[in-house]
Design an enzyme around this catalytic site. Sequence first.
Site, PDB file in Angstrom:
ATOM      1  N   ASP A   1     -13.473 -22.277  -2.330  1.00 20.57           N
ATOM      2  CA  ASP A   1     -14.196 -22.831  -3.471  1.00 20.57           C
ATOM      3  C   ASP A   1     -13.689 -22.330  -4.831  1.00 20.57           C
ATOM      4  OD1 ASP A   1     -15.658 -22.445  -0.982  1.00 20.57           O
ATOM      5  OD2 ASP A   1     -17.384 -23.340  -1.949  1.00 20.57           O
TER       6      ASP A   1
ATOM      7  N   GLU B   1     -15.586 -27.772  -4.781  1.00 23.77           N
ATOM      8  CA  GLU B   1     -16.967 -28.190  -5.046  1.00 23.77           C
ATOM      9  C   GLU B   1     -17.600 -27.489  -6.252  1.00 23.77           C
ATOM     10  OE1 GLU B   1     -20.211 -27.254  -2.535  1.00 23.77           O
ATOM     11  OE2 GLU B   1     -19.844 -25.134  -2.669  1.00 23.77           O
ATOM     12  N   ASN B   2     -16.969 -26.387  -6.707  1.00 25.85           N
ATOM     13  CA  ASN B   2     -17.513 -25.673  -7.869  1.00 25.85           C
ATOM     14  C   ASN B   2     -16.541 -25.668  -9.045  1.00 25.85           C
ATOM     15  OD1 ASN B   2     -18.261 -23.768  -5.195  1.00 25.85           O
ATOM     16  ND2 ASN B   2     -19.986 -24.440  -6.415  1.00 25.85           N
TER      17      ASN B   2
ATOM     18  N   HIS C   1     -22.250 -29.129  -3.137  1.00 27.80           N
ATOM     19  CA  HIS C   1     -22.258 -29.390  -4.583  1.00 27.80           C
ATOM     20  C   HIS C   1     -21.453 -30.644  -4.963  1.00 27.80           C
ATOM     21  CE1 HIS C   1     -24.458 -25.879  -5.943  1.00 27.80           C
ATOM     22  NE2 HIS C   1     -23.764 -25.135  -5.104  1.00 27.80           N
TER      23      HIS C   1
ATOM     24  N   HIS D   1     -18.023 -26.408   5.747  1.00 31.48           N
ATOM     25  CA  HIS D   1     -18.727 -25.866   4.597  1.00 31.48           C
ATOM     26  C   HIS D   1     -20.099 -25.414   5.054  1.00 31.48           C
ATOM     27  CE1 HIS D   1     -18.829 -25.392   0.252  1.00 31.48           C
ATOM     28  NE2 HIS D   1     -20.101 -25.751   0.309  1.00 31.48           N
TER      29      HIS D   1
ATOM     30  N   HIS E   1     -17.949 -22.049   1.318  1.00 32.71           N
ATOM     31  CA  HIS E   1     -19.335 -22.036   0.809  1.00 32.71           C
ATOM     32  C   HIS E   1     -19.894 -20.648   0.500  1.00 32.71           C
ATOM     33  CE1 HIS E   1     -23.512 -23.172   0.079  1.00 32.71           C
ATOM     34  NE2 HIS E   1     -23.900 -22.336   0.997  1.00 32.71           N
TER      35      HIS E   1
ATOM     36  N   HIS F   1     -18.276 -18.079  -0.597  1.00 30.37           N
ATOM     37  CA  HIS F   1     -17.546 -17.536  -1.746  1.00 30.37           C
ATOM     38  C   HIS F   1     -17.055 -16.102  -1.521  1.00 30.37           C
ATOM     39  CE1 HIS F   1     -19.062 -20.651  -4.934  1.00 30.37           C
ATOM     40  NE2 HIS F   1     -18.853 -21.209  -3.765  1.00 30.37           N
TER      41      HIS F   1
HETATM   42 FE   LIG Z   1     -21.317 -24.775  -1.122  1.00 34.62          FE
HETATM   43 FE   LIG Z   2     -19.089 -23.232  -3.210  1.00 38.71          FE
END
Ligand SMILES: [Fe+2]
Ligand SMILES: [Fe+2]
Lengths: 272, 272, 272, 272
Positions: free
Chosen positions: B8, B39-40, B68, B154, B179, B181
């Site tokens: 991510d 996604e971030n 996200h 994820h 997910h 992180h």
């Molecule tokens: Fe996530």
């Molecule tokens: Fe994430």
Amino acid sequence: MRLAFFGDVVGKSGRDGLAAHLPGLRKRLKLDFVVVNAENAAGGFGITERTAAELFDAGADVLTLGNHAWDQAEALTYIEREPRLLRPVNYPEGAAPGRGASLYALPDGRQVLVMNVLLRLFMQPLEDPFAAVDRQLAACPLGQAADAVIVDMHGEATSEKMALGHYCDGRASLVVGTHTHVPTADAMILNEGTAYMTDAGMCGDYDSVIGMDKAEPISRFVTHMRGGRFTPASGEATVSGVFIETDSRTGLALRCEPVRAGGRLSAALPAV
Amino acid sequence: MRLAFFGDVVGKSGRDGLAAHLPGLRKRLKLDFVVVNAENAAGGFGITERTAAELFDAGADVLTLGNHAWDQAEALTYIEREPRLLRPVNYPEGAAPGRGASLYALPDGRQVLVMNVLLRLFMQPLEDPFAAVDRQLAACPLGQAADAVIVDMHGEATSEKMALGHYCDGRASLVVGTHTHVPTADAMILNEGTAYMTDAGMCGDYDSVIGMDKAEPISRFVTHMRGGRFTPASGEATVSGVFIETDSRTGLALRCEPVRAGGRLSAALPAV
Amino acid sequence: MRLAFFGDVVGKSGRDGLAAHLPGLRKRLKLDFVVVNAENAAGGFGITERTAAELFDAGADVLTLGNHAWDQAEALTYIEREPRLLRPVNYPEGAAPGRGASLYALPDGRQVLVMNVLLRLFMQPLEDPFAAVDRQLAACPLGQAADAVIVDMHGEATSEKMALGHYCDGRASLVVGTHTHVPTADAMILNEGTAYMTDAGMCGDYDSVIGMDKAEPISRFVTHMRGGRFTPASGEATVSGVFIETDSRTGLALRCEPVRAGGRLSAALPAV
Amino acid sequence: MRLAFFGDVVGKSGRDGLAAHLPGLRKRLKLDFVVVNAENAAGGFGITERTAAELFDAGADVLTLGNHAWDQAEALTYIEREPRLLRPVNYPEGAAPGRGASLYALPDGRQVLVMNVLLRLFMQPLEDPFAAVDRQLAACPLGQAADAVIVDMHGEATSEKMALGHYCDGRASLVVGTHTHVPTADAMILNEGTAYMTDAGMCGDYDSVIGMDKAEPISRFVTHMRGGRFTPASGEATVSGVFIETDSRTGLALRCEPVRAGGRLSAALPAV
Ligand SMILES: [Fe+2]
Ligand SMILES: [Fe+2]
Ligand SMILES: [Fe+2]
Ligand SMILES: [Fe+2]
Ligand SMILES: [Fe+2]
Ligand SMILES: [Fe+2]
Ligand SMILES: [Fe+2]
Ligand SMILES: [Fe+2]
């Protein structure tokens, strides 16, 4: 001071792995003190006096627990007479037997404060872990009442773990996570000197689903039906944890490195 | 084939980190194909065409998403015209725009199947991720229709991730989590030849709470009150992911090693 | 047609309550068909052939289950030979024994479709309950293939239950919730003619914590420690459910009213 | 004393319903004191000074909140100057503005203790609700410091609500739940004299998904995609709550009956 912390010991594979590797690691890394999370030591669920004895014999000074603390009923009485066994510190006042934090003296008189705390995200709502840890740290300040402070945060979510790490920064020697049974690769020293690692990983067979024989957990995810019991995987364990060296004056961390030996995962051994 | 997957990307720090490190890594590791979870990417929440462009420019071949995916409304239309962007494959039929799995051709004609799947433990209950992945793997068998297969799972829980890894063993080149992180230290090759790592970690500033500036998340854990917005931490990113090399005949993994560069975390660079 | 549905029967108190009240209610309300949720019939957890027999003897035509379906292992085989027992319809294909929906013929030939579905909010993620119910309703349309359709939605959250009720509106005679063990006071007929009630309530002793003896559940909430087993409360049961009358042509509801008899709760008896 | 409690007021429909029915109910039931949960008063999310004024004007003496307390930012300052507004009592010390429990004097000098508490099952983990309520009840004993005690327990799970009800039995006049937006049909007086009802239901339009326009919530359950905002349903509200009469000497309950007026649900009006 030179300390090591090893994550959730899972079943016989985990206990045997610790017995095989810990004596050598203690010697090689000149460890002064070793803490081991043992919440899955007895058949994958909880702890017994007999399985605890194996871990103490292997070289653990203190054992911590977690959400599986009481899976074996004998732990409820055993913990009352074993000061080296810690359950989560944040049970409501008077609710649980034993203790969640304690100060341990080394042969040379140095003092190590160890605590075990249960986090709350996706878990049981015990008392506020931030407040509970705060109280312990305030009651026994690092560099004054304690030469080293080790916080075992037993939790699921990385966000809560990183937040608690920073919250303790400068007040603990090591804040390390347990419960996910997978080691993280983020061993580091935070800004104010606290060593941190999101999860120590397990001492157990990684050819598994978090230490358990694969077939049943996979089947449950696929069918949502119970096909049998969860039993620990029996392959060779990887012993997984973290090593730190502290400044003798402040108790803060000078080094923070992963330790892994045996089994499936790549080995990691701090240089001496 | 030589492939890499990066976890991510969080905000500007993550995008800048990728721009700084990925071109060199592509060259040094002779990468044929690179997948990045994005996604971030846009301010910590979702993706936009502009932030995606930065990641493609840095050397990403395909971008994956997660819970996200739709935080930025423009992603709903952008994904319809960008075949290199994948959202979770297990939305109900017809519910989400875009696609969740796709086959990508290398300049030399080799084919890589990539998919993104949302797990369910402690998350939103999309369609069964095991069944969804199963269907994709069956429709495009590794070593036949695809020269390599990459599954980005994820999810939150290590148990579900390890279970899905084993479930895909022998049918994918790489099953890697995103997910949380935080990178895990369990890169390994499973029994039937699939490379596996529970979480790739994030590309972002690790002096943070999962990539976000520390103050607000800590305050929310302590007070349970919202004090402000979550904003990405702006320190130097660690770019975190995994490298694999596959057998050109079977598509299964010959090597699986972590890759980390920059920022707070210890560096990890596969030997060439 | 005149139908009644009664919620989760809890232990001996619930079975005895049903035996005491159902025969009289069948007669007085001239009931054509009675469905009873029996997921807690056997000691509070699951169902056995013997406890099911008591409920059939009391006048139940069909028994439905829920998340406790398999608490008693014998249910796994019993359900295979008892067509009047339904488990949640949304298990993955092939995962669970028995069936989740079935068409039952009255002596006069009229047909009643009954289904049991497990919702997902705060529960186990079985297959999509909306899609699963949709398929059943489409396969056996009300007013055509079925003279009446009863949907037992076993779930925690009122939002998901109200959403599923409206989703089925016009296609079922009755959509009624179970699982919370507390009757709701919202029996009503939705816009397109479907009778709806968020939860039927339990058949059990309401001087309890959802049918269980009070001491242990209260102690667990206060201490987060297990002090003993959960056992059903043994006081007199309130039998709790809902009565509907359908239009013989369309199968839609003309009346929808609560039924409660015995025990602690205020009685409710539809006028005849 | 004659008291009434009304559940979550949702949007304009709920406010208008209360304005239409509460003045008449106050008169007809000779109510001495009225508490209203107002966490969804402002457009379905939180409360503002203006919407609170409407509820006070309609005849509410005290307003309680819940998990939506701070959805409107102005509530953070408004609550500091409005002693008749209560937020959950179990925020950590010093974390939230305002208060969670307060003693209110009637014109004739009688005192009513009201508190609002957030439960934890499937919700945010504030401080232990059992301990928090216990402290309030001990500090202001019923029949001594308070002529009546009303506990608004804002929670999801029926088990936690029933457990808290019994936990307070004999120490409160009324323990009533909120948050699910559906009234339960279990109004009763517990063994030691405390009136209890699992959920008061909402004051809002029941042709909805818990007070919200149906289309968007149904679409989210079906697609897991956000299609728009949640907006309160605008049909006629059912005003839903509970009426109790207390013993003037002990403060315990003599009567406990549902009150419902207007809208879709069947009416319920205590006899006078
Ligand atoms: Fe996530
Ligand atoms: Fe994430
Ligand atoms: Fe654990
Ligand atoms: Fe564990
Ligand atoms: Fe249930
Ligand atoms: Fe039940
Ligand atoms: Fe609420
Ligand atoms: Fe509410």
